[in-house]
Scaffold this active site. Structure first.
Site, PDB file in Angstrom:
ATOM      1  N   ARG A 174       0.871  -1.186   0.000  1.00 48.13           N
ATOM      2  CA  ARG A 174       0.000   0.000   0.000  1.00 48.13           C
ATOM      3  C   ARG A 174       0.903   1.229   0.000  1.00 48.13           C
ATOM      4  NH1 ARG A 174       2.304   2.256   3.663  1.00 48.13           N
ATOM      5  NH2 ARG A 174       0.668   3.803   3.636  1.00 48.13           N
ATOM      6  N   GLY A 175       0.244   2.395  -0.155  1.00 52.28           N
ATOM      7  CA  GLY A 175       1.010   3.627  -0.364  1.00 52.28           C
ATOM      8  C   GLY A 175       1.114   3.809  -1.861  1.00 52.28           C
ATOM      9  N   GLN A 212      -2.470   2.778   9.762  1.00 49.20           N
ATOM     10  CA  GLN A 212      -1.154   2.842   9.101  1.00 49.20           C
ATOM     11  C   GLN A 212      -0.148   3.650   9.927  1.00 49.20           C
ATOM     12  OE1 GLN A 212      -4.074   3.210   7.556  1.00 49.20           O
ATOM     13  NE2 GLN A 212      -4.012   2.537   5.443  1.00 49.20           N
ATOM     14  N   ASP A 259      -1.897  10.759  -2.616  1.00 56.21           N
ATOM     15  CA  ASP A 259      -2.230   9.667  -3.532  1.00 56.21           C
ATOM     16  C   ASP A 259      -2.534  10.152  -4.940  1.00 56.21           C
ATOM     17  OD1 ASP A 259      -2.943   8.626  -0.684  1.00 56.21           O
ATOM     18  OD2 ASP A 259      -2.628   6.881  -1.965  1.00 56.21           O
ATOM     19  N   ASN A 278      -5.312  12.345  -0.085  1.00 53.97           N
ATOM     20  CA  ASN A 278      -4.458  11.516   0.771  1.00 53.97           C
ATOM     21  C   ASN A 278      -5.371  10.768   1.742  1.00 53.97           C
ATOM     22  OD1 ASN A 278      -1.761  10.664   1.566  1.00 53.97           O
ATOM     23  ND2 ASN A 278      -2.120  11.751   3.477  1.00 53.97           N
ATOM     24  N   LYS A 279      -4.776   9.954   2.580  1.00 55.49           N
ATOM     25  CA  LYS A 279      -5.527   9.115   3.517  1.00 55.49           C
ATOM     26  C   LYS A 279      -6.618   9.878   4.250  1.00 55.49           C
ATOM     27  CE  LYS A 279      -5.341   5.648   4.060  1.00 55.49           C
ATOM     28  NZ  LYS A 279      -6.334   4.807   3.330  1.00 55.49           N
TER      29      LYS A 279
HETATM   30  O1  MRU Z   1      -4.633   3.161   1.937  1.00 51.99           O
HETATM   31  P1  MRU Z   1      -3.157   3.388   1.859  1.00 51.99           P
HETATM   32  O2  MRU Z   1      -2.411   2.884   3.063  1.00 51.99           O
HETATM   33  O3  MRU Z   1      -2.578   2.889   0.564  1.00 51.99           O
HETATM   34  O4  MRU Z   1      -3.012   4.976   1.858  1.00 51.99           O
HETATM   35  C1  MRU Z   1      -1.731   5.522   1.747  1.00 51.99           C
HETATM   36  C2  MRU Z   1      -1.677   6.986   1.899  1.00 51.99           C
HETATM   37  O5  MRU Z   1      -2.683   7.650   1.992  1.00 51.99           O
HETATM   38  C3  MRU Z   1      -0.318   7.628   1.829  1.00 51.99           C
HETATM   39  O6  MRU Z   1      -0.259   8.768   2.628  1.00 51.99           O
HETATM   40  C4  MRU Z   1      -0.044   8.019   0.364  1.00 51.99           C
HETATM   41  O7  MRU Z   1      -0.168   6.904  -0.465  1.00 51.99           O
HETATM   42  C5  MRU Z   1       1.277   8.628   0.167  1.00 51.99           C
HETATM   43  S1  MRU Z   1       2.560   7.451   0.268  1.00 51.99           S
HETATM   44  C6  MRU Z   1       4.049   8.131  -0.192  1.00 51.99           C
END
Ligand code: MRU
Length: 351
Positions: free
Chosen positions: A46-47, A196, A237, A247-248
């Site tokens: 993820r990320g 996370q 994202d 973003n998250k």
């Molecule tokens: O649902 P996830 O864990 O994939 O979400 C990730 C995020 O929101 C991160 O902050 C984002 O991908 C940036 S990672 C460099």
């Protein structure tokens, strides 16, 4: 920074299974597109940048394993596998960016014999991985000056090595600032529902020896009010042409809190996260996650069976709340529409 989040072998993509952290750091071998789809969907990987790198690797491995001896047939398989992987998660544009780059590489080399085409695709996936590490390092170098000596830094979710092929985005800025000898304190939001921040950021920063303090998401306002936070930095994202950034979930709230307390809010991301085809963040598709991720934690049910839930995985922070975007091309300040075009339009093929 040396965590092997994603590795691309000839017959498998090797991933740290992030659903098991922090209890266990186990490598998982992903050999098929179906396994990669599942790994992305349930957040084993993820990320935003890491998802793109892993999907590119899965495509290359899938084609390398194919028994087709005909390049045209291989290219059909490549397109079908890319279409399929594109349905795994909708928000992080890095996934679509990496899949498109793999398709494009295939098309450009359509005249090669099948055995050569396979090699070219593996090399491209590895180049995407290597470039992601380079971009992570470069954006950390660019952003480190934003962290004042002795400051308190708040971050949300995990935008570190685990979210990329190495270094990270928001956490890369932190790693480089520390490398430059600055001392400061990082506060990590736990980041409900999937934690996370608690599971990954606290683990990763602790492993790197960074001074990290975990807080629940609802504590950020009070820490700001009591002067413990001097800046906020998160990953992204997908960033739209006007500077809005997805973003998250929870990031938008943190950005509003930062504005209310006159604290700068920054987003850090590699250029694979920029989507200049979208005029604003209103057009960013927001993933909805299953109810069980809210109602059950670690196998324990916290809410009544059948309760209605709403679980957007991301939110969009308007560009007006973002003091600067930190990228491998430097720190970009408003007006974003104009400055993004100036810095990135040529490489995104818009000029
Ligand atoms: O649902 P996830 O864990 O994939 O979400 C990730 C995020 O929101 C991160 O902050 C984002 O991908 C940036 S990672 C460099």
């Amino acid at each position: 920074m040396t965590i092997p989040t994603v590795e691309i072998k000839d017959d498998a993509v090797r991933l740290i299974d992030q659903t098991l952290l922090p209890a266990e750091c186990r490598i998982r071998e992903v050999k098929t597109k179906e396994e990669m789809w599942e790994a992305i969907r349930v957040l084993r990987v993820r990320g935003a940048p890491a998802i793109g790198v892993a999907a590119a690797g899965a495509l290359a491995v899938e084609i390398n394993r194919s028994s087709s001896v005909d390049s045209a047939r291989l290219l059909e398989e490549l397109e079908a596998a890319a279409d399929y992987l594109a349905t795994s998660r909708p928000t992080a544009v890095n996934l679509f960016w990496a899949l498109e780059r793999m398709r494009e590489t295939g098309r450009r080399h359509r005249e090669l014999p099948a055995s050569e085409l396979k090699k070219v695709l593996l090399a491209e996936a590895r180049a995407i991985l290597a470039e992601d590490r380079e971009m992570g390092r470069a954006l950390g170098e660019a952003g480190a000056e934003l962290i004042p000596e002795g400051s308190g830094v708040l971050t949300h979710c995990n935008a570190g090595s685990l979210a990329t092929a190495g270094f990270g985005s928001a956490l890369s800025v932190i790693y480089v600032a520390r490398e430059r000898g600055k001392s400061f304190r990082v506060f990590a939001d736990e980041t409900r529902p999937l934690l996370q921040g608690a599971r990954l950021t606290a683990w990763e920063l602790g492993r790197e020896g960074v001074d990290v303090t975990l807080i629940c998401d609802n504590m950020a306002a009070w820490l700001m009010k009591t002067g413990k936070i001097d800046l906020v930095i998160t990953g992204a994202d997908r960033v739209a042409a006007n500077g809005d950034g997805a973003n998250k979930i929870g990031t938008y709230g943190v950005a509003l809190l930062a504005r209310a307390h006159n604290i700068p809010f920054y987003m850090a991301w590699p250029s694979s996260t920029l989507d200049l085809s979208l005029a604003s963040g209103d057009q960013i598709p927001i993933e909805e996650r299953p109810a069980e991720e809210i109602t059950i934690i670690g196998g324990t049910r916290l809410a009544p069976e059948g309760v209605k839930t709403c679980s957007p995985a991301f939110d969009v922070t308007p560009g007006e709340l973002i003091a600067a975007h930190v990228t491998e091309r430097g720190i970009i300040r408003p007006p974003y529409a104009e400055n993004f075009r100036r810095v990135f339009a040529a490489e995104q093929g818009l000029e």
